[in-house]
Design an enzyme around this catalytic site. Structure first.
Site, PDB file in Angstrom:
ATOM      1  N   VAL A 234      -4.737  -3.524  10.551  1.00 39.51           N
ATOM      2  CA  VAL A 234      -5.079  -3.927  11.920  1.00 39.51           C
ATOM      3  C   VAL A 234      -5.800  -2.811  12.669  1.00 39.51           C
ATOM      4  CG1 VAL A 234      -2.835  -3.174  12.848  1.00 39.51           C
ATOM      5  CG2 VAL A 234      -4.124  -4.960  14.035  1.00 39.51           C
ATOM      6  N   LYS A 235      -5.576  -1.573  12.273  1.00 38.96           N
ATOM      7  CA  LYS A 235      -6.143  -0.435  12.998  1.00 38.96           C
ATOM      8  C   LYS A 235      -7.651  -0.295  12.820  1.00 38.96           C
ATOM      9  CE  LYS A 235      -2.386   1.143  14.936  1.00 38.96           C
ATOM     10  NZ  LYS A 235      -2.242   1.194  16.403  1.00 38.96           N
TER      11      LYS A 235
END
Length: 371
Positions: free
Chosen positions: A74-75
């Site tokens: 997700v980063k």
């Protein structure tokens, strides 16, 4: 319904030859072409129904497959947004250096984005993080500085060391993921809208853990606004974090007890990414490590999903929220990354025993394959 031959066809012409009409498909497959290279492939991740947990609760529980981002987590979203924010502000130019303090996944996302954009990447991280993450960063060309894990108010905290490093360089930026609200903006502009579209606006609750606060705050902000406040936002918190206490007490308490095996989540303060939306939270759930570990193995066994601990903590939280809301509701969470970066711990009997987490039921013991 399409005939078997048509279902097996791999091209439009093949389908037509088999007698099928394109109009028979409600949502025809449209391949993503990332004309912008790596950065263009970030986002638009699938929403994955967790079938067994959905059956048990009578709800629809979905995990957004953030492990399918090109950098694996997700980063990637935050990494892209903080770098492009620095570019817009003239804080970095060609050949510059990006410096960040990170527990791992933001660093990996930044390392990818920096390679794609031609920047150098320097990462400071707590030396408590898995060796797999450190190796991964170095393989991507990042300069990595593991430093002792100390609280944020200590000047030797990894974030402060990253800031000082950037200040000593020309043409360099400390992207400051914890308090740079470009992180939150990534989820207002991408994650939230994707979830809303993927559920046709039929989402009742969103929950996830927070490290920087960007994913939870930005996604909740968008979903709250577009639903006129109908979507519930629930924070998921591991042991050792103050945020569950903060939300449960209405901001009056910041109790911090214990520690957690999860990496990159939990917080000792309310970050600038979280501050604008902390009052949007409808509640919080505290997830013990025992439940997180059990879910790591349950999801592998029941759903074929090979996920990291933070992803599985999120799923436990979604499961608890679904039980609280009751049958017929739709709950969404984030599957942050897969288990590759943590396998030497999560699937090691010696490590599980060292954490008093060798507690799996007999039918899941077969997945503990490392000594």
């Amino acid at each position: 319904m399409l005939k078997t031959a048509a279902r097996r066809a791999f091209s439009t012409s093949g389908l037509r030859a088999a007698g099928a009409r394109i109009s028979e498909f409600k949502t025809p497959f449209v391949p993503l072409v990332a004309d912008k290279g790596f950065v263009g492939a970030i986002g638009n991740t699938p929403l994955i129904k967790l079938n067994k947990l959905s059956e048990e609760t009578g709800c629809k529980i979905y995990g957004k497959g953030e492990f399918m981002n090109p950098g694996g987590s997700v980063k990637d979203r935050a990494a892209l947004y903080v770098v492009e924010d620095a570019e817009r502000k003239g804080q970095i130019g060609p050949g510059g250096t990006v410096v960040e303090g990170t527990a791992g996944n933001t660093g990996i996302g930044l390392a990818h984005v920096c390679r794609a954009k031609g920047y150098k990447c320097v990462i400071y991280m707590p030396d408590t993080q898995s060796q797999g993450k450190i190796n991964h960063l170095r393989l991507l060309g990042a300069e990595v500085h593991p430093v002792p894990a100390v609280p944020f108010d200590n000047p030797e905290n990894y974030n402060h060391q990253a800031r000082r490093h950037a200040e000593q360089l020309d043409n360099a930026v400390w992207t400051n993921q914890f308090d740079n609200v470009a992180n939150r903006q990534a989820h207002i502009e991408t994650t939230g809208p994707e979830i809303w579209a993927q559920t046709d606006g039929q989402v009742d609750a969103f929950t996830c853990a927070t490290g920087t606060g960007g994913s939870l705050a930005g996604t909740a902000c968008y979903l709250k606004e577009i639903s006129n406040g109908k979507v519930k936002a629930i924070l998921a918190d591991p042991p050792g974090s103050v945020l569950h206490s903060y939300i449960q007490s209405g901001g009056k308490s910041m109790d911090r007890a214990g520690s957690s095996i999860t990496e990159g989540i939990g917080q000792g303060r309310v970050t600038d990414n979280m501050k604008p939306d902390i009052n949007l939270m409808d509640g919080s759930v505290h997830i013990p490590d025992e439940q997180t570990i059990n879910m790591v193995y349950r999801l592998l066994d029941e759903e074929g999903l090979y996920l990291g601990a933070s992803s599985c903590l999120n799923v436990v939280a979604a499961y608890e929220v679904a039980k609280q809301l009751g049958p017929g509701n739709t709950v969404v969470t984030l599957l942050c990354d897969n288990a590759d970066r943590y396998a030497d711990r999560l699937f090691s009997r010696k490590w599980l025993q060292s954490k008093n987490l060798d507690i799996l039921p007999p039918h899941l013991q077969k997945y503990i394959v490392l000594e």
